[in-house]
Scaffold this motif. Structure first.
Motif, PDB file in Angstrom:
ATOM      1  N   UNK A   1      12.311  -6.979  -4.758  1.00  0.00           N
ATOM      2  CA  UNK A   1      12.487  -8.297  -5.365  1.00  0.00           C
ATOM      3  C   UNK A   1      11.425  -9.285  -4.899  1.00  0.00           C
ATOM      4  N   UNK A   2      11.090  -9.226  -3.625  1.00  0.00           N
ATOM      5  CA  UNK A   2      10.078 -10.139  -3.080  1.00  0.00           C
ATOM      6  C   UNK A   2       8.715  -9.871  -3.709  1.00  0.00           C
ATOM      7  N   UNK A   3       8.375  -8.602  -3.859  1.00  0.00           N
ATOM      8  CA  UNK A   3       7.092  -8.239  -4.461  1.00  0.00           C
ATOM      9  C   UNK A   3       7.054  -8.676  -5.921  1.00  0.00           C
ATOM     10  N   UNK A   4       8.154  -8.504  -6.625  1.00  0.00           N
ATOM     11  CA  UNK A   4       8.207  -8.937  -8.025  1.00  0.00           C
ATOM     12  C   UNK A   4       8.015 -10.448  -8.142  1.00  0.00           C
ATOM     13  N   UNK A   5       8.648 -11.214  -7.266  1.00  0.00           N
ATOM     14  CA  UNK A   5       8.496 -12.669  -7.302  1.00  0.00           C
ATOM     15  C   UNK A   5       7.074 -13.079  -6.950  1.00  0.00           C
ATOM     16  N   UNK A   6       6.490 -12.399  -5.969  1.00  0.00           N
ATOM     17  CA  UNK A   6       5.108 -12.678  -5.586  1.00  0.00           C
ATOM     18  C   UNK A   6       4.169 -12.454  -6.767  1.00  0.00           C
TER      19      UNK A   6
ATOM     20  N   UNK B   1       0.802  -1.219   0.000  1.00  0.00           N
ATOM     21  CA  UNK B   1       0.000   0.000   0.000  1.00  0.00           C
ATOM     22  C   UNK B   1       0.837   1.272   0.000  1.00  0.00           C
ATOM     23  N   UNK B   2       2.155   1.145   0.071  1.00  0.00           N
ATOM     24  CA  UNK B   2       3.015   2.324   0.101  1.00  0.00           C
ATOM     25  C   UNK B   2       3.028   3.020  -1.257  1.00  0.00           C
ATOM     26  N   UNK B   3       3.150   4.356  -1.222  1.00  0.00           N
ATOM     27  CA  UNK B   3       3.213   5.121  -2.462  1.00  0.00           C
ATOM     28  C   UNK B   3       4.469   4.807  -3.256  1.00  0.00           C
ATOM     29  N   UNK B   4       5.518   4.413  -2.568  1.00  0.00           N
ATOM     30  CA  UNK B   4       6.766   4.026  -3.233  1.00  0.00           C
ATOM     31  C   UNK B   4       7.313   2.786  -2.541  1.00  0.00           C
ATOM     32  N   UNK B   5       7.587   1.761  -3.332  1.00  0.00           N
ATOM     33  CA  UNK B   5       8.038   0.496  -2.760  1.00  0.00           C
ATOM     34  C   UNK B   5       9.468   0.621  -2.234  1.00  0.00           C
ATOM     35  N   UNK B   6       9.658   0.131  -1.040  1.00  0.00           N
ATOM     36  CA  UNK B   6      10.999   0.118  -0.465  1.00  0.00           C
ATOM     37  C   UNK B   6      11.876  -0.866  -1.238  1.00  0.00           C
ATOM     38  N   UNK B   7      13.114  -0.469  -1.596  1.00  0.00           N
ATOM     39  CA  UNK B   7      14.014  -1.371  -2.316  1.00  0.00           C
ATOM     40  C   UNK B   7      14.203  -2.708  -1.602  1.00  0.00           C
TER      41      UNK B   7
ATOM     42  N   UNK C   1       5.848  -4.619 -10.662  1.00  0.00           N
ATOM     43  CA  UNK C   1       5.376  -3.906  -9.470  1.00  0.00           C
ATOM     44  C   UNK C   1       4.537  -2.678  -9.798  1.00  0.00           C
ATOM     45  N   UNK C   2       4.606  -2.189 -11.034  1.00  0.00           N
ATOM     46  CA  UNK C   2       3.792  -1.023 -11.417  1.00  0.00           C
ATOM     47  C   UNK C   2       2.305  -1.348 -11.432  1.00  0.00           C
TER      48      UNK C   2
END
Length: 310
Positions: free
Chosen positions: A225-230, A215-221, A280-281
């Motif tokens: 990678x975890x979000x991309x894999x998910x 839900x963050x406006x900008x994904x924490x680095x 992630x976009x």
């Protein structure tokens, strides 16, 4: 796209309010207007559906659209939404004369075709679940929800064409579940700000991605990678579900239905690919098929109409 509030306020009335009608033809025309005026990423009553069956297709769509919007857009609380939806279930099975355009059209459809009211009622179960939303804990919970929210749509279409064998229903369920998953993942940018997430908690835990990070406006680095894999796993699951049901196309006897299902499967895969490429976009942007792309889905499915049935 939801029905406008004035329309919805009248449709929750047992008689249909200002949209009440006195004939089956009026009711069917109303449902057609509803279906034609609302955008969907997948063909709705396209030219691939023959003109004789199209009114029934529109009736089912209007019924589902109306109930879905109660769950999503009705200003009342969850208890009020559930009350309305339970009333819809009673109206769906009632034999009393009605002037409500959607239920009159549905009654006509049930009487004149092989469509079953009990199958349509399963959609209402999903909308009641939406009204009292709870994030699925596991993938199994998510798929269970799809048995009510998505699979009945395919079953109704198979019933309409009298092609609802047990094997065909199983394949249709995979396609419909796949389409539902595609819709869930394309809508992340809408659902997450609203506090609604269909990604199972077990998947978030597996990739160590807390909900608030999505839900963050900008994904924490740290979590990128975890979000991309998910997300990659989610898109892969949707594709595999669609692909595993595609055998249905060759099993169907009616060529128009074959072409319609081919267009829907192809559209689902195309939209899933658009979502996958966003990576992630997708958390901030909702992809959709353009009019040209939607038209091309139908064009590319036309050869099925001329292929001999084995």
């Amino acid at each position: 796209m939801a029905l406008d509030q004035r329309l919805l306020e009248n449709l929750v009335q047992p008689d249909g309010g200002v949209y009440s009608c006195s004939s089956d033809s009026e009711a069917l025309q109303f449902c057609e207007r509803v279906a034609r005026s609302h955008y969907e990423n997948f063909p709705v009553g396209s030219l691939l559906i023959d003109s004789i069956r199209r009114p029934a297709f529109y009736a089912v769509y209007a019924f589902a659209r109306m109930a879905d919007d109660i769950a999503d857009a009705w200003p009342g609380g969850s208890d009020d939404k559930v009350r309305i939806l339970r009333g819809f279930a009673e109206q769906l099975h009632s034999v009393a004369v009605t002037t409500h355009p959607v239920f009159r059209a549905m009654r006509y459809t049930v009487e004149k075709t092989a469509i079953r009211a009990a199958t349509a009622e399963r959609l209402l179960v999903a909308f009641q679940m939406d009204s009292q939303f709870s994030q699925p804990k596991t993938t199994e919970d998510l798929l269970h929800y799809c048995t009510f929210s998505a699979n009945p749509v395919g079953e109704l279409l198979l019933q309409l064409y009298d092609e609802n064998s047990e094997e065909n229903v199983e394949l249709s369920n995979r396609i419909c579940t796949g389409l539902q998953l595609v819709n869930f993942w394309q809508d992340l940018s809408i659902d997450i700000p609203a506090g609604r997430l269909y990604i199972p908690r077990s998947a978030l835990e597996h990739y160590n991605v807390p909900f608030q990070r999505l839900a963050e406006e900008q994904i924490s680095p740290k979590f990128l990678d975890s979000i991309r894999m998910l997300l990659a796993e989610l898109h892969c699951q949707a594709y595999d579900m669609l692909d595993s049901g595609a055998e249905l196309i060759e099993r169907l006897s009616n060529r128009r239905l074959k072409a319609e299902i081919a267009a829907v499967v192809r559209g689902g895969k195309m939209l899933n690919e658009k979502s996958r490429l966003l990576s992630e976009r997708i958390l901030y942007h909702r992809p959709r098929l353009t009019r040209v792309e939607r038209a091309m889905l139908i064009v590319r499915s036309m050869p099925v109409l001329f292929r001999s049935h084995s």
